[in-house]
Design an enzyme around this catalytic site. Sequence first.
Site, PDB file in Angstrom:
ATOM      1  N   LYS A  52       0.825  -1.067   0.016  1.00 49.36           N
ATOM      2  CA  LYS A  52       0.058   0.089   0.081  1.00 49.36           C
ATOM      3  C   LYS A  52       0.945   1.247   0.142  1.00 49.36           C
ATOM      4  O   LYS A  52       0.709   2.171  -0.676  1.00 49.36           O
ATOM      5  CB  LYS A  52      -0.860   0.067   1.154  1.00 49.36           C
ATOM      6  CG  LYS A  52      -2.220  -1.166   1.031  1.00 49.36           C
ATOM      7  CD  LYS A  52      -2.946  -1.209   2.325  1.00 49.36           C
ATOM      8  CE  LYS A  52      -3.915  -2.187   2.219  1.00 49.36           C
ATOM      9  NZ  LYS A  52      -4.581  -2.797   3.513  1.00 49.36           N
ATOM     10  N   GLN A  96      -5.174  -1.598   9.508  1.00 45.07           N
ATOM     11  CA  GLN A  96      -5.106  -2.710   8.981  1.00 45.07           C
ATOM     12  C   GLN A  96      -5.562  -3.734   9.685  1.00 45.07           C
ATOM     13  O   GLN A  96      -5.228  -3.742  10.765  1.00 45.07           O
ATOM     14  CB  GLN A  96      -3.465  -3.195   8.575  1.00 45.07           C
ATOM     15  CG  GLN A  96      -3.199  -4.273   7.979  1.00 45.07           C
ATOM     16  CD  GLN A  96      -3.766  -4.178   6.361  1.00 45.07           C
ATOM     17  OE1 GLN A  96      -3.685  -3.368   5.647  1.00 45.07           O
ATOM     18  NE2 GLN A  96      -4.588  -5.417   6.073  1.00 45.07           N
ATOM     19  N   ASP A 119     -11.304   2.975   3.863  1.00 46.28           N
ATOM     20  CA  ASP A 119     -11.819   1.690   3.774  1.00 46.28           C
ATOM     21  C   ASP A 119     -13.477   1.396   3.468  1.00 46.28           C
ATOM     22  O   ASP A 119     -13.968   0.494   2.850  1.00 46.28           O
ATOM     23  CB  ASP A 119     -11.432   0.570   5.080  1.00 46.28           C
ATOM     24  CG  ASP A 119     -10.338  -0.113   4.696  1.00 46.28           C
ATOM     25  OD1 ASP A 119      -9.926  -0.325   3.723  1.00 46.28           O
ATOM     26  OD2 ASP A 119      -9.807  -0.421   5.733  1.00 46.28           O
TER      27      ASP A 119
END
Length: 281
Positions: A52, A96, A119
Amino acid sequence: MILIDGKKAAAELREELKNEVSQLKTKFNKVPGLTVILIGDMTPSQIYVRNKEKSANEVGLKSEVIKYPDTVEEKTVLEKIEELNKDDTVSGILVQLPLPKHIDKQKVIETILPSKDVDGFHPVNVGNLSSGYESSVPCTPLGCYLLIKKIEPNLSGKKAVVVGRSNLNGKPMTQLLLKENCTVTITHSRTKDLKAECLEADIIVAAVGIPELVKGDWVKKDTIVIDVGINKTDKGIVGDVAFDEVSKNAKALTPVPGGVGPMTIACLLKNTIECFKRSQI
Ligand code: NAP
């Protein structure tokens, strides 16, 4: 059969995003920023976060990774999120997953400002998506959606079957297809006749986690099949779709690996840029 090349599509998307970041930099004299919080030392999470960060740098985003040991207190993480919520240089925050057991995942998700929730997991974004309003959309279904649209720009009236109803994949995928005026059936472990449902579909998105669940004779001619599954088996990594069989019938199919996976990170960058743009209005 069209083999949907997710690597190529993700590279094209990153190129578009890189140009967009450069234009935003000229216009606002700053670039979107993505901050990832990584807790613990689970190898897959470390690899995802490294990828990422690399992709974010590649398109010109300001990127930062904050690492904590897996013994970190929940309070410390929540306070850090509050601090990032107030930081104007941070457009998007991602924690995460998975998290250590002593940290409440939902509390973490709900502490992130919806406007920085790249997200798309915050209940406000989930609600906005299901109401058809502007929102961050979870990255994997967003990637699937963009791949489907490349093959079939007009989805209106198509029959779509989504296999799996997770908050991460199946449910947001359903909302995206509904928004495109598909007639959507969402299926799950209690669905009585999954084969019969799939045989009705013009589009199948499989997000289950069962190796090669969707068989060749479940798919009618000219169906677009998107395989979200990533399953480790003795044969290596396989999807939720029996690739060799299904490729004989499908109009288009994503391979695993190299299909949906590469689009997920590219969509995270896209979401970060969208959050930045909305914050400048
Ligand atoms: P999940 O949370 O475990 O959800 C799986 C869903 O599949 C559930 O809704 C479950 O139904 C349904 N299901 C289970 N057995 C079924 C059956 N026999 N028939 C029909 N439906 C069945 O999984 P997830 O997080 O969505 O992940 C799905 C897969 O995608 C996994 O392989 C994961 O590794 C992969 N994945 C890939 C990416 C990517 O970037 N490519 C990203 C995330 C996940 P119930 O609700 O009834 O239990």
